[in-house]
Design a protein around this motif. Structure first.
Motif, PDB file in Angstrom:
ATOM      1  N   THR A  61      12.949  -3.917  -1.731  1.00  0.00           N
ATOM      2  CA  THR A  61      12.891  -2.508  -2.141  1.00  0.00           C
ATOM      3  C   THR A  61      12.173  -2.356  -3.478  1.00  0.00           C
ATOM      4  N   GLU A  62      12.472  -3.227  -4.433  1.00  0.00           N
ATOM      5  CA  GLU A  62      11.770  -3.172  -5.724  1.00  0.00           C
ATOM      6  C   GLU A  62      10.269  -3.365  -5.535  1.00  0.00           C
ATOM      7  N   LEU A  63       9.899  -4.336  -4.685  1.00  0.00           N
ATOM      8  CA  LEU A  63       8.477  -4.588  -4.435  1.00  0.00           C
ATOM      9  C   LEU A  63       7.819  -3.384  -3.760  1.00  0.00           C
ATOM     10  N   GLU A  64       8.520  -2.741  -2.823  1.00  0.00           N
ATOM     11  CA  GLU A  64       7.986  -1.538  -2.183  1.00  0.00           C
ATOM     12  C   GLU A  64       7.662  -0.482  -3.235  1.00  0.00           C
ATOM     13  N   GLU A  65       8.597  -0.276  -4.163  1.00  0.00           N
ATOM     14  CA  GLU A  65       8.405   0.743  -5.200  1.00  0.00           C
ATOM     15  C   GLU A  65       7.285   0.352  -6.160  1.00  0.00           C
ATOM     16  N   LEU A  66       7.268  -0.908  -6.582  1.00  0.00           N
ATOM     17  CA  LEU A  66       6.240  -1.360  -7.520  1.00  0.00           C
ATOM     18  C   LEU A  66       4.838  -1.268  -6.925  1.00  0.00           C
ATOM     19  N   LEU A  67       4.743  -1.501  -5.617  1.00  0.00           N
ATOM     20  CA  LEU A  67       3.446  -1.511  -4.943  1.00  0.00           C
ATOM     21  C   LEU A  67       3.101  -0.176  -4.295  1.00  0.00           C
ATOM     22  N   SER A  68       4.048   0.751  -4.309  1.00  0.00           N
ATOM     23  CA  SER A  68       3.874   2.026  -3.592  1.00  0.00           C
ATOM     24  C   SER A  68       3.434   1.753  -2.157  1.00  0.00           C
ATOM     25  N   ALA A  69       4.165   0.870  -1.506  1.00  0.00           N
ATOM     26  CA  ALA A  69       3.815   0.459  -0.151  1.00  0.00           C
ATOM     27  C   ALA A  69       5.024   0.602   0.772  1.00  0.00           C
ATOM     28  N   ARG A  70       4.738   0.706   2.058  1.00  0.00           N
ATOM     29  CA  ARG A  70       5.799   0.796   3.051  1.00  0.00           C
ATOM     30  C   ARG A  70       6.488  -0.558   3.210  1.00  0.00           C
ATOM     31  N   GLN A  71       7.745  -0.505   3.637  1.00  0.00           N
ATOM     32  CA  GLN A  71       8.537  -1.714   3.815  1.00  0.00           C
ATOM     33  C   GLN A  71       7.882  -2.663   4.807  1.00  0.00           C
ATOM     34  N   ALA A  72       7.321  -2.131   5.886  1.00  0.00           N
ATOM     35  CA  ALA A  72       6.703  -2.988   6.905  1.00  0.00           C
ATOM     36  C   ALA A  72       5.526  -3.769   6.323  1.00  0.00           C
ATOM     37  N   ALA A  73       4.720  -3.117   5.500  1.00  0.00           N
ATOM     38  CA  ALA A  73       3.555  -3.777   4.903  1.00  0.00           C
ATOM     39  C   ALA A  73       3.990  -4.867   3.922  1.00  0.00           C
ATOM     40  N   VAL A  74       4.980  -4.551   3.096  1.00  0.00           N
ATOM     41  CA  VAL A  74       5.480  -5.528   2.118  1.00  0.00           C
ATOM     42  C   VAL A  74       6.106  -6.716   2.845  1.00  0.00           C
ATOM     43  N   SER A  75       6.895  -6.446   3.865  1.00  0.00           N
ATOM     44  CA  SER A  75       7.537  -7.525   4.626  1.00  0.00           C
ATOM     45  C   SER A  75       6.513  -8.419   5.307  1.00  0.00           C
ATOM     46  N   GLN A  76       5.445  -7.829   5.826  1.00  0.00           N
ATOM     47  CA  GLN A  76       4.404  -8.615   6.479  1.00  0.00           C
ATOM     48  C   GLN A  76       3.742  -9.566   5.473  1.00  0.00           C
ATOM     49  N   GLN A  77       3.444  -9.069   4.282  1.00  0.00           N
ATOM     50  CA  GLN A  77       2.806  -9.910   3.269  1.00  0.00           C
ATOM     51  C   GLN A  77       3.778 -10.983   2.762  1.00  0.00           C
ATOM     52  N   LEU A  78       5.035 -10.621   2.586  1.00  0.00           N
ATOM     53  CA  LEU A  78       6.040 -11.603   2.168  1.00  0.00           C
ATOM     54  C   LEU A  78       6.205 -12.694   3.229  1.00  0.00           C
TER      55      LEU A  78
END
Length: 111
Positions: free
Chosen positions: A52-69
């Motif tokens: 969630t912190e990464l989503e906010e810091l990156l202004s990105a959707r959870q699906a996109a952040v999870s895919q990159q992680l």
């Protein structure tokens, strides 16, 4: 530390080791060759973050952040930790931090 000088007379064992190292380096570089993954690593250099912190810091959707992680985890660059329903990520070792310092020096540091 300088780069080694390779002779034309490398034995098969040294050549095999060199090829294995080249493959590992190539996989590492492919893993960080995406803007989103680079940004995630930039944020994780400062310490563990939740998805969630990464989503906010990156202004990105959870699906996109999870895919990159997921890709960073597959390459062994980040490690997850679950606390209840929250998943936190941190750098697995110092390699991403070292490369991010070089990237910062080359592309971001004031000249």
């Amino acid at each position: 530390m300088g780069l080694p000088v390779f002779s034309e007379n490398l034995c098969d064992e040294d050549l095999d080791k060199m090829m294995q190292n080249a493959q590992r380096a190539s996989n590492f570089l492919k893993a960080i060759s995406h803007e989103g993954r680079l940004m995630i690593l930039c944020h994780l250099v400062t310490g563990e973050k939740s998805v969630t912190e990464l989503e906010e810091l990156l202004s990105a959707r959870q699906a996109a952040v999870s895919q990159q992680l997921s890709r960073l985890r597959l390459e062994g660059l980040v490690t997850p930790r679950r606390e209840g329903k929250v998943i936190y990520y941190r750098l697995t070792d110092d390699r991403p931090k070292q490369i991010m310092e070089v990237v910062y020096d080359l592309f971001c540091a004031p000249k």
